[in-house]
Every structure is written in C-alpha cells, then in structure tokens.
Design a protein around this motif. Structure first.
Motif, PDB file in Angstrom:
ATOM      1  N   ILE A 121      11.643  -6.447 -17.251  1.00 64.94           N
ATOM      2  CA  ILE A 121      11.279  -5.331 -17.565  1.00 64.94           C
ATOM      3  C   ILE A 121      10.512  -4.366 -16.773  1.00 64.94           C
ATOM      4  N   ILE A 122      10.070  -4.766 -15.486  1.00 67.26           N
ATOM      5  CA  ILE A 122       9.437  -3.512 -14.636  1.00 67.26           C
ATOM      6  C   ILE A 122      10.570  -2.603 -14.395  1.00 67.26           C
ATOM      7  N   PRO A 123      10.214  -1.439 -14.311  1.00 67.14           N
ATOM      8  CA  PRO A 123      11.107  -0.333 -13.792  1.00 67.14           C
ATOM      9  C   PRO A 123      11.231  -0.480 -12.330  1.00 67.14           C
ATOM     10  N   GLU A 124      12.482  -0.146 -11.783  1.00 63.05           N
ATOM     11  CA  GLU A 124      12.909  -0.034 -10.532  1.00 63.05           C
ATOM     12  C   GLU A 124      11.875   1.060  -9.659  1.00 63.05           C
ATOM     13  N   SER A 125      11.404   2.023 -10.339  1.00 62.29           N
ATOM     14  CA  SER A 125      10.417   2.718  -9.615  1.00 62.29           C
ATOM     15  C   SER A 125       9.428   2.311  -9.264  1.00 62.29           C
ATOM     16  N   VAL A 126       8.736   1.009 -10.185  1.00 63.63           N
ATOM     17  CA  VAL A 126       7.674   0.547  -9.849  1.00 63.63           C
ATOM     18  C   VAL A 126       7.857  -0.729  -8.815  1.00 63.63           C
ATOM     19  N   LYS A 127       9.164  -1.327  -8.662  1.00 67.43           N
ATOM     20  CA  LYS A 127       9.489  -2.231  -7.846  1.00 67.43           C
ATOM     21  C   LYS A 127       9.609  -1.807  -6.519  1.00 67.43           C
ATOM     22  N   SER A 128       9.953  -0.736  -6.241  1.00 67.62           N
ATOM     23  CA  SER A 128      10.009  -0.023  -5.037  1.00 67.62           C
ATOM     24  C   SER A 128       8.893  -0.017  -4.287  1.00 67.62           C
ATOM     25  N   VAL A 129       7.935  -0.044  -4.902  1.00 61.00           N
ATOM     26  CA  VAL A 129       6.663   0.373  -4.210  1.00 61.00           C
ATOM     27  C   VAL A 129       5.858  -0.930  -3.570  1.00 61.00           C
ATOM     28  N   PHE A 130       6.224  -2.190  -4.174  1.00 56.38           N
ATOM     29  CA  PHE A 130       5.894  -3.539  -3.640  1.00 56.38           C
ATOM     30  C   PHE A 130       5.738  -3.756  -2.288  1.00 56.38           C
ATOM     31  N   PRO A 131       6.638  -3.421  -1.476  1.00 53.15           N
ATOM     32  CA  PRO A 131       6.618  -3.590  -0.141  1.00 53.15           C
ATOM     33  C   PRO A 131       5.294  -2.870   0.621  1.00 53.15           C
ATOM     34  N   TYR A 132       4.803  -1.794  -0.233  1.00 52.37           N
ATOM     35  CA  TYR A 132       3.509  -1.085   0.582  1.00 52.37           C
ATOM     36  C   TYR A 132       2.245  -1.662  -0.083  1.00 52.37           C
ATOM     37  N   ILE A 133       2.413  -2.881  -0.897  1.00 52.38           N
ATOM     38  CA  ILE A 133       1.118  -3.225  -1.311  1.00 52.38           C
ATOM     39  C   ILE A 133       0.110  -3.856  -0.124  1.00 52.38           C
ATOM     40  N   VAL A 134       0.977  -4.702   0.603  1.00 55.11           N
ATOM     41  CA  VAL A 134       0.118  -5.318   1.633  1.00 55.11           C
ATOM     42  C   VAL A 134      -0.387  -4.417   2.819  1.00 55.11           C
ATOM     43  N   PRO A 135       0.353  -3.662   3.278  1.00 54.35           N
ATOM     44  CA  PRO A 135      -0.190  -2.453   4.107  1.00 54.35           C
ATOM     45  C   PRO A 135      -1.410  -1.710   3.671  1.00 54.35           C
ATOM     46  N   SER A 136      -1.251  -1.334   2.352  1.00 55.73           N
ATOM     47  CA  SER A 136      -2.468  -0.568   1.745  1.00 55.73           C
ATOM     48  C   SER A 136      -3.445  -1.319   1.618  1.00 55.73           C
ATOM     49  N   ILE A 137      -3.532  -2.749   1.165  1.00 54.43           N
ATOM     50  CA  ILE A 137      -4.594  -3.780   1.456  1.00 54.43           C
ATOM     51  C   ILE A 137      -5.313  -3.659   2.713  1.00 54.43           C
ATOM     52  N   PHE A 138      -4.312  -3.819   3.821  1.00 56.69           N
ATOM     53  CA  PHE A 138      -4.887  -3.788   4.925  1.00 56.69           C
ATOM     54  C   PHE A 138      -5.724  -2.511   5.552  1.00 56.69           C
ATOM     55  N   GLY A 139      -5.123  -1.478   4.979  1.00 55.90           N
ATOM     56  CA  GLY A 139      -5.606  -0.157   4.985  1.00 55.90           C
ATOM     57  C   GLY A 139      -6.878   0.245   4.330  1.00 55.90           C
ATOM     58  N   GLY A 140      -7.073  -0.462   3.403  1.00 57.74           N
ATOM     59  CA  GLY A 140      -8.349  -0.170   2.672  1.00 57.74           C
ATOM     60  C   GLY A 140      -9.543  -0.983   3.267  1.00 57.74           C
ATOM     61  N   ILE A 141      -8.989  -2.410   3.860  1.00 57.35           N
ATOM     62  CA  ILE A 141     -10.066  -3.220   4.408  1.00 57.35           C
ATOM     63  C   ILE A 141     -10.662  -2.616   6.017  1.00 57.35           C
ATOM     64  N   PHE A 142      -9.601  -2.118   6.478  1.00 58.41           N
ATOM     65  CA  PHE A 142      -9.689  -1.231   7.844  1.00 58.41           C
ATOM     66  C   PHE A 142     -10.693  -0.128   7.530  1.00 58.41           C
ATOM     67  N   ALA A 143     -10.568   0.642   6.494  1.00 62.57           N
ATOM     68  CA  ALA A 143     -11.548   1.767   6.152  1.00 62.57           C
ATOM     69  C   ALA A 143     -12.717   1.177   5.762  1.00 62.57           C
ATOM     70  N   GLN A 144     -12.992   0.175   5.102  1.00 65.56           N
ATOM     71  CA  GLN A 144     -14.192  -0.230   4.564  1.00 65.56           C
ATOM     72  C   GLN A 144     -14.972  -0.644   5.835  1.00 65.56           C
ATOM     73  N   PHE A 145     -14.611  -1.244   6.817  1.00 67.58           N
ATOM     74  CA  PHE A 145     -15.233  -1.717   7.968  1.00 67.58           C
ATOM     75  C   PHE A 145     -15.378  -0.242   8.980  1.00 67.58           C
ATOM     76  N   ALA A 146     -14.345   0.523   8.867  1.00 70.35           N
ATOM     77  CA  ALA A 146     -14.597   1.779   9.958  1.00 70.35           C
ATOM     78  C   ALA A 146     -15.644   2.532   9.475  1.00 70.35           C
ATOM     79  N   LEU A 147     -16.041   2.651   8.204  1.00 69.70           N
ATOM     80  CA  LEU A 147     -16.808   3.356   8.124  1.00 69.70           C
ATOM     81  C   LEU A 147     -18.471   3.062   8.404  1.00 69.70           C
ATOM     82  N   LYS A 148     -18.585   1.963   8.562  1.00 72.69           N
ATOM     83  CA  LYS A 148     -19.819   1.363   9.214  1.00 72.69           C
ATOM     84  C   LYS A 148     -19.859   1.594  10.486  1.00 72.69           C
TER      85      LYS A 148
END
Length: 237
Positions: free
Chosen positions: A160-187
């Motif tokens: 029942i998940i729309p295809e438009s939502v499924k298409s963003v799944f491959p970007y989840i892990v890179p976005s998590i790593f980007g958030g972690i990097f930004a968190q430590f880079a601010l320090k």
C-alpha cells in the motif's frame, strides 16, 4: 594543608575506583560479547551444515569457494573498515552489540551518536560508551518489536506504500550518515571541513570504490592527529 591532602587523596581514590569499574565492565563485555557472537556464528552455520551433510544437499566445495570469493571481493574490505571506523563511537560493549544485532549504519551508530549528543559527551569517553551501549540496547528492542510487526503484516504494508515513497528508500542511509557527520562537524568545524574535502577528493580520483572509505578515514585521522600534536606543542612551548 592536611585538608587539601585529604581532598587530593579522595579524588585519587575515586578515579581509581572508576578506572577499576570500567576495566571490569570491559572484561565482562568481552566475555559475554564473545559468547554471544560465537553462539550466533554456530547457529548460523548449523543450517547449511545440516542441509549439506545431514540431508545431502551439499553443492560441492568448488561452488562454495567460488561464491565466497565473489562475495568477499565485493564487500570483504568492509569486514575490516566497519569495526575500525565504528569503534570510536560504539565502544567495546557497543561494538559487540551492534555487530550482533546488525543494522549498524542505519540504527546502532545513529542511536549511539544521538544519545552521546543528548547528554553532551564525546565519543570514546567512558560516559559516551555507556550511553552508546544503552542506546543500542533500546534501539535493538524497538527494532525487534517493529520486525515482529513487519513479519506479521509487512507484505501488506509494502503493497500500500506509494511508489513515490518507495523511490526515496535508497537515500535513507546516506541521509543518516549526513546527519551524523553534520552533528560532529558542528563541534569541530575545521575537522569537518577536512573530512569532507578529503572525501570529495577521493570521490573524484580513479581508485577502487571499496577502499575509498578506508582511505578517507586514514587520511582524515592522520591530518587531525598532526594538527592536535602541533596545538599541544604550541601550548607546551
């Protein structure tokens, strides 16, 4: 003078007790970590061994070796890169827990980093390791609960998940790593800039993709150590 001496002795005793407690914690972490890891390894290989030697479905050693070499040639470097790169944040106990439960990049590491950031401690510290262990344990329990629900009704949810939502799944892990990097880079903005500059340079170079991550870690850590050493020398001087 007597009061000052007693205060110093008390502080030294407290530090010694803390060091002893952490050493005992690491010893027990190593013991139970090895027990659980080897138990999982035994259970994992018991199924193919049963199928191969008990039920008679052995595919032949050539096929097994070919498959192993093909698999290792693709991700074999990760077996060395991940423990080295994740250890500073996860610590001893967190490393055992993370590699036991899996989902390190998209669950364990972000949970540990978020917990350390929430209580204002640094990765690699005693307080940071305890926070990482508790965060990974809580995340693993939540993950298990969601897995049970997904196993029971996951096929229906995915349908029942729309295809438009499924298409963003491959970007989840890179976005998590980007958030972690930004968190430590601010320090440490300088070190964050160094890390991302090296990453961009290695991305543009014509070298094997599998070793880019390892080279990025080695180069960044080496440069940061040189800078820290110069700062220390300047303070001493």
């Amino acid at each position: 003078m007597e009061v000052s001496r007693r205060v110093i002795e008390t502080e030294e005793e407290q530090s010694a007790k803390k060091a002893l407690s952490m050493s005992l914690f690491h010893q027990r972490s190593h013991f139970w970590g090895r027990v659980t890891i080897w138990t999982v390894i035994f259970l994992t290989i018991s199924l193919p061994f049963t199928l191969s030697f008990y039920l008679g479905y052995h595919p032949g050693w050539q096929a097994i070796l070919t498959g192993f070499l093909a698999y290792a040639s693709v991700i074999g470097v990760i077996w060395f890169v991940e423990p080295i790169s994740y250890y500073p944040t996860l610590g001893v106990s967190g490393t055992y827990m993370a590699f036991l439960t899996g989902n390190i990049a998209n669950m364990c590491l972000p949970s540990a980093a978020a917990a350390q950031n929430a209580i204002g401690t640094d990765p690699g510290s005693k307080k940071g390791e305890i926070a990482a262990a508790l965060a990974i344990g809580a995340a693993s329990i939540v993950n298990l609960l969601f897995l049970i629900m997904i196993i029971l009704g996951g096929s229906y949810v995915l349908s029942i998940i729309p295809e438009s939502v499924k298409s963003v799944f491959p970007y989840i892990v890179p976005s998590i790593f980007g958030g972690i990097f930004a968190q430590f880079a601010l320090k440490k903005p300088l070190y964050g800039g160094i890390a991302i500059s090296i990453a961009l340079l290695l991305y543009l170079l014509s070298i094997p993709t599998l070793i880019k991550g390892l080279l990025c870690i080695i180069c960044t850590v080496s440069i940061v150590l040189v800078i820290e050493k110069k700062k220390l020398n300047n303070k001493v001087a």
